[in-house]
Design a protein around this motif. Structure first.
Motif, PDB file in Angstrom:
ATOM      1  N   GLY A   1      -2.001  -0.821  -5.845  1.00 18.49           N
ATOM      2  CA  GLY A   1      -1.925   0.055  -6.889  1.00 18.49           C
ATOM      3  C   GLY A   1      -0.227   0.460  -7.033  1.00 18.49           C
ATOM      4  N   LYS A   2       0.049  -0.348  -5.825  1.00 20.23           N
ATOM      5  CA  LYS A   2       1.556   0.206  -5.735  1.00 20.23           C
ATOM      6  C   LYS A   2       2.352  -0.183  -6.855  1.00 20.23           C
ATOM      7  N   ILE A   3       2.030  -2.209  -6.568  1.00 24.49           N
ATOM      8  CA  ILE A   3       2.410  -2.593  -7.279  1.00 24.49           C
ATOM      9  C   ILE A   3       2.406  -2.578  -8.805  1.00 24.49           C
ATOM     10  N   LEU A   4       1.061  -2.451  -9.020  1.00 27.58           N
ATOM     11  CA  LEU A   4       0.373  -2.125 -10.518  1.00 27.58           C
ATOM     12  C   LEU A   4       1.726  -0.512 -11.360  1.00 27.58           C
ATOM     13  N   ALA A   5       2.217  -0.226 -10.204  1.00 23.84           N
ATOM     14  CA  ALA A   5       3.274   1.367 -10.913  1.00 23.84           C
ATOM     15  C   ALA A   5       4.256   1.017 -11.198  1.00 23.84           C
ATOM     16  N   TYR A   6       4.601   0.001 -10.133  1.00 27.03           N
ATOM     17  CA  TYR A   6       6.435  -0.450  -9.755  1.00 27.03           C
ATOM     18  C   TYR A   6       6.372  -1.059 -11.409  1.00 27.03           C
ATOM     19  N   SER A   7       5.322  -2.428 -11.544  1.00 27.41           N
ATOM     20  CA  SER A   7       5.015  -2.947 -13.071  1.00 27.41           C
ATOM     21  C   SER A   7       5.666  -2.077 -13.623  1.00 27.41           C
ATOM     22  N   GLY A   8       4.326  -0.514 -13.719  1.00 27.22           N
ATOM     23  CA  GLY A   8       4.970   0.145 -15.531  1.00 27.22           C
ATOM     24  C   GLY A   8       5.852   0.434 -15.546  1.00 27.22           C
ATOM     25  N   LEU A   9       6.843   0.804 -14.433  1.00 27.67           N
ATOM     26  CA  LEU A   9       8.461   1.591 -13.931  1.00 27.67           C
ATOM     27  C   LEU A   9       9.332   0.368 -14.678  1.00 27.67           C
ATOM     28  N   MET A  10       8.834  -0.927 -14.407  1.00 31.85           N
ATOM     29  CA  MET A  10       9.775  -1.858 -14.704  1.00 31.85           C
ATOM     30  C   MET A  10       9.994  -1.862 -16.458  1.00 31.85           C
ATOM     31  N   GLN A  11       8.795  -1.534 -16.755  1.00 29.91           N
ATOM     32  CA  GLN A  11       8.668  -1.902 -18.054  1.00 29.91           C
ATOM     33  C   GLN A  11       8.643  -1.231 -18.777  1.00 29.91           C
ATOM     34  N   GLY A  12       9.099   0.146 -18.079  1.00 36.02           N
ATOM     35  CA  GLY A  12       9.380   1.902 -18.858  1.00 36.02           C
ATOM     36  C   GLY A  12       9.068   2.368 -19.394  1.00 36.02           C
ATOM     37  N   LYS A  13       7.207   2.364 -18.587  1.00 37.85           N
ATOM     38  CA  LYS A  13       6.780   3.506 -18.487  1.00 37.85           C
ATOM     39  C   LYS A  13       6.972   4.800 -18.006  1.00 37.85           C
ATOM     40  N   GLU A  14       6.103   6.106 -18.204  1.00 35.21           N
ATOM     41  CA  GLU A  14       5.819   6.602 -17.216  1.00 35.21           C
ATOM     42  C   GLU A  14       4.817   6.763 -15.793  1.00 35.21           C
ATOM     43  N   VAL A  15       4.687   6.517 -15.099  1.00 36.15           N
ATOM     44  CA  VAL A  15       3.809   5.990 -13.617  1.00 36.15           C
ATOM     45  C   VAL A  15       3.122   7.255 -12.977  1.00 36.15           C
ATOM     46  N   SER A  16       2.138   7.304 -12.325  1.00 32.57           N
ATOM     47  CA  SER A  16       1.575   8.229 -11.442  1.00 32.57           C
ATOM     48  C   SER A  16       0.623   6.881 -10.489  1.00 32.57           C
ATOM     49  N   TRP A  17       0.938   7.602  -9.154  1.00 37.29           N
ATOM     50  CA  TRP A  17       0.330   6.732  -7.557  1.00 37.29           C
ATOM     51  C   TRP A  17      -0.790   7.644  -7.000  1.00 37.29           C
ATOM     52  N   MET A  18      -1.724   8.272  -7.386  1.00 38.39           N
ATOM     53  CA  MET A  18      -2.242   9.057  -6.618  1.00 38.39           C
ATOM     54  C   MET A  18      -3.160   8.654  -5.333  1.00 38.39           C
ATOM     55  N   PRO A  19      -3.154   8.119  -4.032  1.00 37.35           N
ATOM     56  CA  PRO A  19      -3.792   7.757  -3.149  1.00 37.35           C
ATOM     57  C   PRO A  19      -4.710   8.944  -2.565  1.00 37.35           C
ATOM     58  N   ALA A  20      -6.122   8.039  -2.355  1.00 38.15           N
ATOM     59  CA  ALA A  20      -7.022   9.174  -1.239  1.00 38.15           C
ATOM     60  C   ALA A  20      -6.618   8.321   0.169  1.00 38.15           C
ATOM     61  N   TYR A  21      -5.333   9.265   0.676  1.00 33.48           N
ATOM     62  CA  TYR A  21      -4.798   9.513   1.905  1.00 33.48           C
ATOM     63  C   TYR A  21      -5.487  10.080   3.279  1.00 33.48           C
ATOM     64  N   GLY A  22      -5.078   9.339   4.262  1.00 35.71           N
ATOM     65  CA  GLY A  22      -6.103  10.048   5.419  1.00 35.71           C
ATOM     66  C   GLY A  22      -6.832   8.312   6.343  1.00 35.71           C
ATOM     67  N   PRO A  23      -6.951   8.930   6.925  1.00 32.42           N
ATOM     68  CA  PRO A  23      -8.163   7.659   8.524  1.00 32.42           C
ATOM     69  C   PRO A  23      -8.373   7.419   7.509  1.00 32.42           C
ATOM     70  N   GLU A  24      -9.243   7.719   6.129  1.00 31.84           N
ATOM     71  CA  GLU A  24     -10.200   6.874   5.376  1.00 31.84           C
ATOM     72  C   GLU A  24      -9.159   5.219   4.994  1.00 31.84           C
TER      73      GLU A  24
END
Lengths: 359, 178
Positions: free
Chosen positions: B19-42
């Motif tokens: 997801g992070k690489i996809l988000a960065y790729s979007g950034l490189m392509q000049g897009k707006e991006v958001s990356w929201m993980p389900a964080y925690g012990p999972e």
């Protein structure tokens, strides 16, 4: 040259912005979901570049008292934590307010009560704006709704804290802390020199020269007559902040017949709900308080003349809704919708709640 | 253009980093991006998922109830997210972790044998890049060159020697998705 656009988590943005705004010291203790603040600071090692101190204290209580000490010498100091850790800091926060010390506190909220959960929540609204610690005091409370605002509010928080000699707090939550978005970091501002601090903070305890009396940093005053005066002075300052520092954002409010009121991550989710509801032909707007104290009461009161009803959407059992009701003063119906304990609503759920509760 | 994506699987499969690489790729392509993980012990052994949004416009909510595209890497995630794909949307899954195949008829479903292929390629760590390659074949939301730039941004410099292997995995994924 314009600054590079970066992609980072809200917590990381807090850390980078602190270094860049000339912060002198950070004192913290790790807790999910804000641990990346301390982690990023220790990774970047600003003590080697700007000279900013970063210290992992032995506890949250120690950290907030280190902030008290640093702030007493006029330094730009801060701490961050998440809900249970911020509860531990409350005594120190009350002392900071009582001694009129500028400092920045960051709370990346998680679900409670008690140790609760590590998932996002907004249930520390009351703690933040109604006291938290003891005594009649107020914190300048900023609620970021994006990673960009996480970065921007560090500098703003410090500016307001020093302007009014009052602690400021950034009230974020697990969503804003953990999500990654584009951010343009603020430009580098050097840390103030000792001479600049003496000039800007004539009240600071920086070593007594012969030409003035001792500066004493304390919240203690045993003479009630003097203590009342001190309290009246604080109240006067709070009224000044209320007059000057209210901040909010209006989203699609101009023709709104219904109004959502939400802060932080909830405001982002509500924004999507507004887009979806408008596609269905429902004229709904969103008012996002940016300062939770001072609260945008006046503008809400004005909107009560325009809209049919309001829904306060927050990740708690109904806290900010009380302030919205006070602001509206019975002019229109104000209802609350929330999820608890770390569950975050989706845009769909907000639209359903809107239809069920206020339409 | 707005593409709302959920990536879901086991912790350790590289869900969050994909997801992070996809988000960065979007950034490189000049897009707006958001990356929201389900964080925690999972993240450590349980199920992990991340919502990635790429858009030409300002992104409102980072949290969604339905998605244009779901990338599914285990059965638990299929059970949870198959129903959240928008009608007409896309579901991509690796049959390695899935025992009951997806059943919806109103979405486009693609299979990618990324786990098996990564083992054949002797590069099990590039599993998530095979998946990402498959996604980009079906949904060309970012250019390959921007994914490589995104990889450079996410990987520490000492790992940049791994970029050719990742590029090969991306291209392999584009070949094998069906």
């Amino acid at each position: 040259m314009s600054e590079e656009i970066k992609l980072m988590k809200g917590n990381e943005a807090i850390a980078h912005a602190a270094i860049r705004c000339g912060c002198d010291g950070y004192f913290g203790y790790p807790i999910t979901p804000q641990s990346e603040v301390l982690e990023t600071l220790t990774e970047v090692e600003p003590w080697k570049t700007t000279g900013m101190n970063v210290l992992q204290a032995e506890s949250e209580v120690a950290a907030i008292n280190m902030v008290y000490g640093g702030a007493g010498t006029g330094k730009k100091v801060m701490t961050s934590s998440s809900s249970p850790g911020v509860s531990l800091k409350q005594e120190g926060i009350s002392y900071l307010a009582g001694a009129e010390l500028p400092a920045l506190i960051v709370n990346v909220m998680r679900g409670g009560p008690g140790l609760g959960t590590i998932q996002p929540s907004q249930a520390d609204y009351f703690q933040t704006v109604k006291g938290g610690g003891h005594g009649d005091y107020k914190l300048i409370a900023l609620a970021p709704a994006s990673v960009q605002e996480m970065a921007d509010f560090v500098g703003l928080g410090f500016d307001l804290a020093f302007k009014y000699r009052n602690p400021a707090i950034i009230l974020a939550d697990g969503v804003i802390g953990q999500m990654m978005e584009k951010v343009v970091l603020p430009p580098f501002k050097p840390r103030r020199t000792d001479e600049e601090i003496v000039k800007e903070c004539p009240w600071a305890a920086v070593g007594k020269p012969k030409n003035r009396k001792c500066n004493i940093i304390t919240s203690l005053e045993l003479d009630p007559a003097v203590m009342e005066k001190k309290n009246l002075h604080l109240q006067e300052k709070y009224r000044e902040i209320e007059a000057n520092e209210v901040r909010y954002e209006e989203i699609q409010c101009k023709d709104a017949e219904y109004l959502l009121v939400a802060f932080g991550s909830s405001a982002r989710i509500c924004q999507k709900a507004v887009e979806m509801a408008r596609a269905e032909g429902i004229k709904v707007g969103l008012l996002r308080p940016i300062t939770l104290w001072p609260f945008p009461s006046k503008v809400l009161n004005q909107f009560a003349n325009q809209v049919k009803s309001m829904l306060c959407v927050e990740l708690n059992a109904g806290q900010m809704v009380e302030d919205v009701r006070l602001a509206v003063n019975g002019k229109v119906k104000v209802e609350h919708f929330g999820r608890l304990g770390g569950i975050v609503y989706t845009p769909d759920e907000i639209i359903e709640a809107m239809k069920a509760k206020i339409m | 253009m707005t593409e709302e994506i959920i990536i879901a699987g086991f912790g350790g499969q590289g869900v969050l980093s994909m997801g992070k690489i996809l988000a960065y790729s979007g950034l490189m392509q000049g897009k707006e991006v958001s990356w929201m993980p389900a964080y925690g012990p999972e993240q450590r052994g349980g199920t992990a998922n991340v919502t990635v949004i790429l858009s030409d416009e300002r992104i409102s909510s980072p949290i969604l109830n339905s998605y244009d595209t779901a990338i599914i890497l285990n059965q638990q995630s299929l059970d949870k997210f198959e129903k959240t794909v928008k009608p007409g949307g896309t579901l991509i899954y690796d049959p390695y972790g899935v025992t009951k195949e997806p059943t919806r008829k109103d979405i486009k479903i693609y299979k990618i044998n990324a786990m098996d292929t990564s083992i054949e390629m002797n590069a099990p760590k590039s599993f998530n890049m095979i998946i990402l390659g498959g996604l980009l074949k079906i949904r060309p939301i970012v250019d390959l060159e921007n994914v490589i730039l995104g990889l450079k941004k996410t990987l520490p410099e000492r790992h940049h020697k791994l970029i050719p292997m990742n590029e090969a995995a991306l291209k392999k994924g584009m070949e094998i998705i069906g």
